[in-house]
Design a protein around this motif. Structure first.
Motif, PDB file in Angstrom:
ATOM      1  N   GLN A  24       0.946  -1.156   0.076  1.00  0.00           N
ATOM      2  CA  GLN A  24      -0.216   0.082  -0.063  1.00  0.00           C
ATOM      3  C   GLN A  24       0.945   1.314  -0.005  1.00  0.00           C
ATOM      4  O   GLN A  24       1.846   1.409   0.626  1.00  0.00           O
ATOM      5  N   LYS A  25       0.499   2.425  -0.781  1.00  0.00           N
ATOM      6  CA  LYS A  25       1.361   3.575  -1.034  1.00  0.00           C
ATOM      7  C   LYS A  25       1.159   4.188   0.628  1.00  0.00           C
ATOM      8  O   LYS A  25       0.434   4.461   1.323  1.00  0.00           O
ATOM      9  N   LEU A  29       4.784   8.959   2.064  1.00  0.00           N
ATOM     10  CA  LEU A  29       5.410   9.181   0.821  1.00  0.00           C
ATOM     11  C   LEU A  29       5.754  10.570   0.334  1.00  0.00           C
ATOM     12  O   LEU A  29       6.507  10.850  -0.394  1.00  0.00           O
ATOM     13  N   ALA A  33       9.051  11.734  -2.072  1.00  0.00           N
ATOM     14  CA  ALA A  33       8.575  11.718  -3.360  1.00  0.00           C
ATOM     15  C   ALA A  33       9.299  12.877  -3.958  1.00  0.00           C
ATOM     16  O   ALA A  33       9.438  13.066  -5.439  1.00  0.00           O
ATOM     17  N   GLU A  38       7.758   9.266  -6.610  1.00  0.00           N
ATOM     18  CA  GLU A  38       6.914   8.321  -6.052  1.00  0.00           C
ATOM     19  C   GLU A  38       7.125   6.980  -6.339  1.00  0.00           C
ATOM     20  O   GLU A  38       7.144   6.169  -5.419  1.00  0.00           O
ATOM     21  N   THR A  39       7.817   6.859  -7.579  1.00  0.00           N
ATOM     22  CA  THR A  39       7.947   5.283  -7.937  1.00  0.00           C
ATOM     23  C   THR A  39       9.669   4.993  -7.755  1.00  0.00           C
ATOM     24  O   THR A  39      10.118   4.158  -8.242  1.00  0.00           O
ATOM     25  N   TRP A  93       7.668  -0.026   0.058  1.00  0.00           N
ATOM     26  CA  TRP A  93       7.164   0.730  -1.169  1.00  0.00           C
ATOM     27  C   TRP A  93       8.109   0.831  -2.210  1.00  0.00           C
ATOM     28  O   TRP A  93       8.282   0.267  -3.264  1.00  0.00           O
ATOM     29  N   TYR A  94       9.460   1.344  -1.710  1.00  0.00           N
ATOM     30  CA  TYR A  94      10.517   1.986  -2.767  1.00  0.00           C
ATOM     31  C   TYR A  94      10.984   0.443  -3.354  1.00  0.00           C
ATOM     32  O   TYR A  94      11.502   0.274  -4.276  1.00  0.00           O
ATOM     33  N   GLN A  97       9.219  -1.168  -6.163  1.00  0.00           N
ATOM     34  CA  GLN A  97       9.217  -0.468  -7.355  1.00  0.00           C
ATOM     35  C   GLN A  97      10.082  -1.130  -8.487  1.00  0.00           C
ATOM     36  O   GLN A  97      11.374  -1.520  -7.975  1.00  0.00           O
TER      37      GLN A  97
END
Length: 107
Positions: A24-25, A29, A33, A38-39, A93-94, A97
């Protein structure tokens, strides 16, 4: 035609399973970001790409920035008093990606 329908149905059934692989984001973030994207692809010169980095590396690096073991004032200020759970969410999250090729610099 039947084979195409079966293949399409198989893909549709697999989509929810694929979607759960992406964490989940993170709520926190936004500030990350601004520099790292963000990615995880850097938005400014000198900021490292984080996409696809190892989870344990990112988690430890974020803890070190927060705790001052890595003395980078900008990162320490950006992270601030972030909980271990928030750091873990950012690292997950990171690390999830996919790194993207960067555009060549213009002469």
């Amino acid at each position: 035609m039947r084979t195409v329908l079966i293949a399409a149905l198989g893909l549709i059934c697999a989509l929810p399973a694929l979607a759960t692989d992406m964490p989940q984001k993170p709520v926190r973030l936004g500030l990350c970001a601004a520099c790292h994207g963000e990615t995880g692809m850097a938005q400014i010169p000198g900021a490292p790409n984080l996409a696809g980095q190892r989870l344990d590396y990112l988690r430890k690096a974020l803890q070190d920035y927060r705790d001052g073991s890595r003395n980078v004032p900008l990162m320490r200020a950006a992270i601030g008093p972030v909980s271990d759970a928030d750091l873990d969410q950012l690292a997950r999250w990171y690390s999830a990606q996919t790194p993207q090729p960067q555009a060549a610099a213009q002469p």
